[in-house]
Design an enzyme around this catalytic site. Structure first.
Site, PDB file in Angstrom:
ATOM      1  N   ARG A 128     -74.891  -9.192  20.532  1.00 34.04           N
ATOM      2  CA  ARG A 128     -75.533  -8.268  21.516  1.00 34.04           C
ATOM      3  C   ARG A 128     -75.112  -8.601  22.697  1.00 34.04           C
ATOM      4  O   ARG A 128     -74.939  -7.637  23.693  1.00 34.04           O
ATOM      5  CB  ARG A 128     -77.150  -8.397  21.099  1.00 34.04           C
ATOM      6  CG  ARG A 128     -77.714  -7.397  21.888  1.00 34.04           C
ATOM      7  CD  ARG A 128     -79.005  -7.200  21.603  1.00 34.04           C
ATOM      8  NE  ARG A 128     -79.928  -6.357  22.247  1.00 34.04           N
ATOM      9  CZ  ARG A 128     -81.044  -6.757  22.933  1.00 34.04           C
ATOM     10  NH1 ARG A 128     -81.442  -7.811  22.888  1.00 34.04           N
ATOM     11  NH2 ARG A 128     -81.705  -5.702  23.528  1.00 34.04           N
TER      12      ARG A 128
ATOM     13  N   HIS B 177     -73.677  -5.737  25.445  1.00 33.74           N
ATOM     14  CA  HIS B 177     -74.299  -5.597  26.838  1.00 33.74           C
ATOM     15  C   HIS B 177     -73.658  -5.962  28.177  1.00 33.74           C
ATOM     16  O   HIS B 177     -73.525  -5.211  29.210  1.00 33.74           O
ATOM     17  CB  HIS B 177     -75.635  -6.419  27.002  1.00 33.74           C
ATOM     18  CG  HIS B 177     -76.739  -5.993  26.383  1.00 33.74           C
ATOM     19  ND1 HIS B 177     -78.090  -5.991  26.775  1.00 33.74           N
ATOM     20  CD2 HIS B 177     -76.775  -5.190  25.094  1.00 33.74           C
ATOM     21  CE1 HIS B 177     -78.768  -5.184  25.958  1.00 33.74           C
ATOM     22  NE2 HIS B 177     -78.062  -4.860  24.987  1.00 33.74           N
TER      23      HIS B 177
ATOM     24  N   ASN C 144     -82.323  -6.182  30.049  1.00 36.11           N
ATOM     25  CA  ASN C 144     -81.726  -7.185  29.268  1.00 36.11           C
ATOM     26  C   ASN C 144     -82.533  -7.177  27.808  1.00 36.11           C
ATOM     27  O   ASN C 144     -81.975  -8.086  26.950  1.00 36.11           O
ATOM     28  CB  ASN C 144     -81.840  -8.414  29.928  1.00 36.11           C
ATOM     29  CG  ASN C 144     -83.138  -9.184  29.955  1.00 36.11           C
ATOM     30  OD1 ASN C 144     -84.001  -8.788  29.423  1.00 36.11           O
ATOM     31  ND2 ASN C 144     -83.053 -10.000  31.158  1.00 36.11           N
TER      32      ASN C 144
ATOM     33  N   HIS D  31     -76.624  -3.474  14.057  1.00 36.92           N
ATOM     34  CA  HIS D  31     -77.943  -3.621  13.671  1.00 36.92           C
ATOM     35  C   HIS D  31     -78.011  -3.998  12.263  1.00 36.92           C
ATOM     36  O   HIS D  31     -79.263  -3.756  11.565  1.00 36.92           O
ATOM     37  CB  HIS D  31     -78.762  -2.316  14.036  1.00 36.92           C
ATOM     38  CG  HIS D  31     -78.818  -2.299  15.577  1.00 36.92           C
ATOM     39  ND1 HIS D  31     -79.318  -1.174  16.447  1.00 36.92           N
ATOM     40  CD2 HIS D  31     -78.448  -3.047  16.569  1.00 36.92           C
ATOM     41  CE1 HIS D  31     -79.269  -1.206  17.629  1.00 36.92           C
ATOM     42  NE2 HIS D  31     -78.718  -2.441  17.597  1.00 36.92           N
TER      43      HIS D  31
HETATM   44  C1  HEM Z   1     -76.544   2.646  20.130  1.00 34.75           C
HETATM   45  C2  HEM Z   1     -77.216   2.401  21.181  1.00 34.75           C
HETATM   46  C3  HEM Z   1     -78.098   1.036  21.020  1.00 34.75           C
HETATM   47  C4  HEM Z   1     -79.344   0.739  21.131  1.00 34.75           C
HETATM   48  C5  HEM Z   1     -80.246   1.885  21.749  1.00 34.75           C
HETATM   49  C6  HEM Z   1     -79.613  -0.593  20.909  1.00 34.75           C
HETATM   50  C7  HEM Z   1     -80.944  -1.139  21.150  1.00 34.75           C
HETATM   51  C8  HEM Z   1     -81.242  -2.354  20.566  1.00 34.75           C
HETATM   52  C9  HEM Z   1     -82.472  -2.949  20.739  1.00 34.75           C
HETATM   53  C10 HEM Z   1     -83.786  -2.084  21.324  1.00 34.75           C
HETATM   54  C11 HEM Z   1     -82.644  -4.019  20.305  1.00 34.75           C
HETATM   55  C12 HEM Z   1     -83.912  -5.097  19.897  1.00 34.75           C
HETATM   56  C13 HEM Z   1     -84.033  -5.927  21.116  1.00 34.75           C
HETATM   57  C14 HEM Z   1     -85.176  -6.550  21.073  1.00 34.75           C
HETATM   58  O1  HEM Z   1     -86.440  -6.122  21.050  1.00 34.75           O
HETATM   59  O2  HEM Z   1     -85.209  -7.773  21.335  1.00 34.75           O
HETATM   60  C15 HEM Z   1     -81.357  -4.235  19.814  1.00 34.75           C
HETATM   61  C16 HEM Z   1     -81.019  -5.372  19.197  1.00 34.75           C
HETATM   62  C17 HEM Z   1     -79.810  -5.900  18.798  1.00 34.75           C
HETATM   63  N1  HEM Z   1     -78.258  -5.011  18.976  1.00 34.75           N
HETATM   64 FE1  HEM Z   1     -78.535  -3.082  19.434  1.00 34.75          FE
HETATM   65  N2  HEM Z   1     -78.531  -1.367  20.553  1.00 34.75           N
HETATM   66  C18 HEM Z   1     -77.536  -0.278  20.496  1.00 34.75           C
HETATM   67  C19 HEM Z   1     -76.167  -0.668  20.127  1.00 34.75           C
HETATM   68  C20 HEM Z   1     -75.786  -2.041  19.794  1.00 34.75           C
HETATM   69  C21 HEM Z   1     -74.464  -2.230  19.927  1.00 34.75           C
HETATM   70  C22 HEM Z   1     -73.254  -1.405  20.148  1.00 34.75           C
HETATM   71  C23 HEM Z   1     -74.325  -3.645  19.382  1.00 34.75           C
HETATM   72  C24 HEM Z   1     -73.146  -4.484  19.335  1.00 34.75           C
HETATM   73  C25 HEM Z   1     -72.016  -4.043  18.879  1.00 34.75           C
HETATM   74  C26 HEM Z   1     -75.621  -3.913  19.346  1.00 34.75           C
HETATM   75  C27 HEM Z   1     -76.241  -5.229  18.849  1.00 34.75           C
HETATM   76  C28 HEM Z   1     -77.465  -5.646  18.493  1.00 34.75           C
HETATM   77  C29 HEM Z   1     -77.628  -6.786  17.994  1.00 34.75           C
HETATM   78  C30 HEM Z   1     -76.843  -7.868  17.123  1.00 34.75           C
HETATM   79  C31 HEM Z   1     -79.366  -7.037  18.134  1.00 34.75           C
HETATM   80  C32 HEM Z   1     -80.185  -7.924  17.624  1.00 34.75           C
HETATM   81  C33 HEM Z   1     -80.286  -8.911  18.664  1.00 34.75           C
HETATM   82  C34 HEM Z   1     -80.936 -10.297  18.305  1.00 34.75           C
HETATM   83  O3  HEM Z   1     -81.752 -10.333  17.297  1.00 34.75           O
HETATM   84  O4  HEM Z   1     -80.861 -11.248  19.008  1.00 34.75           O
HETATM   85  N3  HEM Z   1     -76.445  -3.017  19.481  1.00 34.75           N
HETATM   86  N4  HEM Z   1     -80.457  -3.201  20.079  1.00 34.75           N
HETATM   87  C1  LIG Z   2     -84.908 -10.741  30.888  1.00 31.22           C
HETATM   88  O1  LIG Z   2     -85.418  -9.950  32.182  1.00 31.22           O
HETATM   89  C2  LIG Z   2     -86.894 -10.478  32.323  1.00 31.22           C
HETATM   90  C3  LIG Z   2     -87.304  -9.782  33.745  1.00 31.22           C
HETATM   91  O2  LIG Z   2     -87.143  -8.508  33.450  1.00 31.22           O
HETATM   92  C4  LIG Z   2     -86.746 -12.005  32.744  1.00 31.22           C
HETATM   93  O3  LIG Z   2     -88.272 -12.387  32.638  1.00 31.22           O
HETATM   94  C5  LIG Z   2     -86.285 -12.764  31.299  1.00 31.22           C
HETATM   95  O4  LIG Z   2     -86.272 -13.907  31.576  1.00 31.22           O
HETATM   96  C6  LIG Z   2     -84.687 -12.102  31.220  1.00 31.22           C
HETATM   97  N1  LIG Z   2     -84.198 -12.965  30.077  1.00 31.22           N
HETATM   98  C7  LIG Z   2     -82.982 -13.464  30.190  1.00 31.22           C
HETATM   99  C8  LIG Z   2     -82.669 -13.688  28.810  1.00 31.22           C
HETATM  100  O5  LIG Z   2     -82.398 -13.659  31.258  1.00 31.22           O
END
Ligand code: HEM
Ligand SMILES: *[C@@H]1O[C@H](CO)[C@@H](O)[C@H](O)[C@H]1NC(C)=O
Ligand SMILES: *[C@@H]1O[C@H](CO)[C@@H](O)[C@H](O)[C@H]1NC(C)=O
Length: 340
Positions: free
Chosen positions: A76, A80, A107, A207
């Site tokens: 991820r 980003h 973030n 995902h």
């Molecule tokens: C298509 C649009 C996308 C949206 C709207 C989106 C949104 C999100 C959101 C909301 C989360 C959960 C974050 C949290 O609450 O901690 C997430 C997690 C994640 N996203 Fe996406 N994402 C998108 C595309 C992608 C892409 C293109 C990748 C990588 C190629 C990616 C990789 C990941 C991964 C691996 C996680 C899990 C992170 C973790 O468990 O630490 N995402 N994403």
């Molecule tokens: C993400 O942003 C929030 C504030 O918007 C901050 O408190 C947090 O530490 C940030 N996370 C990382 C991993 O930098």
């Protein structure tokens, strides 16, 4: 004075100009090469680079085992990084003022283990090839490695990115997709990064690993009616995991409820079954023009793997800086100018 003009005459006269022209075209050739990424970019300056990074990523995983948090976190992080300022390591910068890219509200709680993975790999690389390999490239390689280590496809990573010298939370809003985004918004955002709708569908397959906080999708659960694109049993299960109270802000749910740790095509089978966790996930199947792509990936793991590898390479070209457009950071969390 006379000597100089003599020398000049010698240089420019006779066959000298041919040499100059040859040198000029050679250097032009170099410019062209430098403006592109290449798989063998470090083959002479850091021949063991990919091995060093892989060993370091494996070490990081062994330190957190049996939890596999660094895998989704690193993947991820790469996404980003690329969508804000291009794939230039800008996400890695730490600012004492909390105004760097990673501090933006968008973030979305990037897990610290992703940052650690890159920082450890950079240290390992520096010990063998000091000052040569950019943090942006190390992140790109590590993102591929975590995919492979979770059972996903191998793909060659193009290299030669420079690290950027800008990292600002102001640049984030509007550049990252939101979990509540509809199809059109997603399509436009990916198009802005030169990614096709098929690449959008393939990359979303990331995902298949990792977690989301309840707050990112609870709107779907507690709207009236509950989002009709959600499978009713799955919606019920999610409501139990994410009760409508502030405490559930801290709760995380698996993005892929069936095989949460494996990098496979279960994500697409989930979408077909109405088990996409985020609105942005389910949109890929609800949208008529990509429904067949989703179904194809659901039925064919190898098609998904090929498409994912290819899309990751495309993602890795987003807004890259090469040549003198950036620097090779010594410390991934700080610009070189801040270290002096
Ligand atoms: C298509 C649009 C996308 C949206 C709207 C989106 C949104 C999100 C959101 C909301 C989360 C959960 C974050 C949290 O609450 O901690 C997430 C997690 C994640 N996203 Fe996406 N994402 C998108 C595309 C992608 C892409 C293109 C990748 C990588 C190629 C990616 C990789 C990941 C991964 C691996 C996680 C899990 C992170 C973790 O468990 O630490 N995402 N994403
Ligand atoms: C993400 O942003 C929030 C504030 O918007 C901050 O408190 C947090 O530490 C940030 N996370 C990382 C991993 O930098
Ligand atoms: C998209 O491609 C165009 C044409 O090759 C290029 O000029 C532009 O910088 C690319 N955009 C991104 C975000 O990489």
């Amino acid at each position: 004075m006379e000597m100089m003009s003599m020398n000049r005459k010698k240089m420019w006269g006779g066959k000298g100009w041919i040499l100059v022209m040859m040198l000029m075209s050679l250097s032009l050739g170099t410019v062209v090469v430098e403006s592109q990424l290449a798989e063998n970019f470090y083959s002479s300056t850091c021949p063991n680079l990919e091995d060093i990074v892989l060993q370091s990523v494996k070490t990081k995983l062994s330190q957190t085992a049996p939890l596999t948090i660094p895998i989704p976190a690193t993947l991820r992080l790469f996404f980003h990084d690329c969508f804000v300022e291009g794939c230039d390591g800008s996400i890695l910068i730490a600012s004492p003022n909390m105004d760097a890219e990673k501090d933006a509200e968008d973030n979305l709680s990037l897990a610290g283990d992703g940052f650690d993975t890159v920082i450890q790999a950079k240290a390992a690389v520096e010990s063998q090839c000091p000052g040569v390999v950019s943090c942006a490239d190390i992140l790109a390689i590590a993102a591929r490695d975590v995919v492979v280590l979770a059972g996903g496809p191998w793909f060659n990573v193009e290299l030669g990115r420079k690290d950027g010298v800008i990292s600002s939370s102001d640049r984030v809003p509007g550049n990252l997709p939101k979990p509540t985004d509809d199809w059109n918004t997603l399509k436009l955002l990916f198009a802005k990064n030169n990614l096709t709708t098929t690449e959008l569908v393939a990359l979303s397959g990331a995902h298949t690993v990792g977690f989301s906080h309840c707050s990112r999708f609870s709107g779907r659960l507690y709207s009236n009616p509950t989002d009709p694109s959600l499978d009713p049993d799955y919606a019920q299960q999610l409501k139990q995991e994410c009760p409508p109270n502030p405490e559930s802000d801290q709760v995380v749910v698996k993005l892929d409820p069936t095989t949460p740790d494996a990098f496979d095509n279960a994500y697409y089978r989930n979408l077909v079954a109405g088990k996409g966790l985020l609105t942005s996930d389910q949109e890929l199947f609800s949208e008529p023009s990509t429904q067949d792509t989703v179904t194809g990936f659901a039925n064919g793991g190898s098609e998904f793997f090929a498409a994912f590898g290819s899309a990751m390479r495309s993602l890795g070209r987003t807004g890259v800086k090469t040549g003198n457009q950036g620097e090779v950071r010594r410390d991934c969390t700080a610009f070189n100018s801040a270290l002096n």
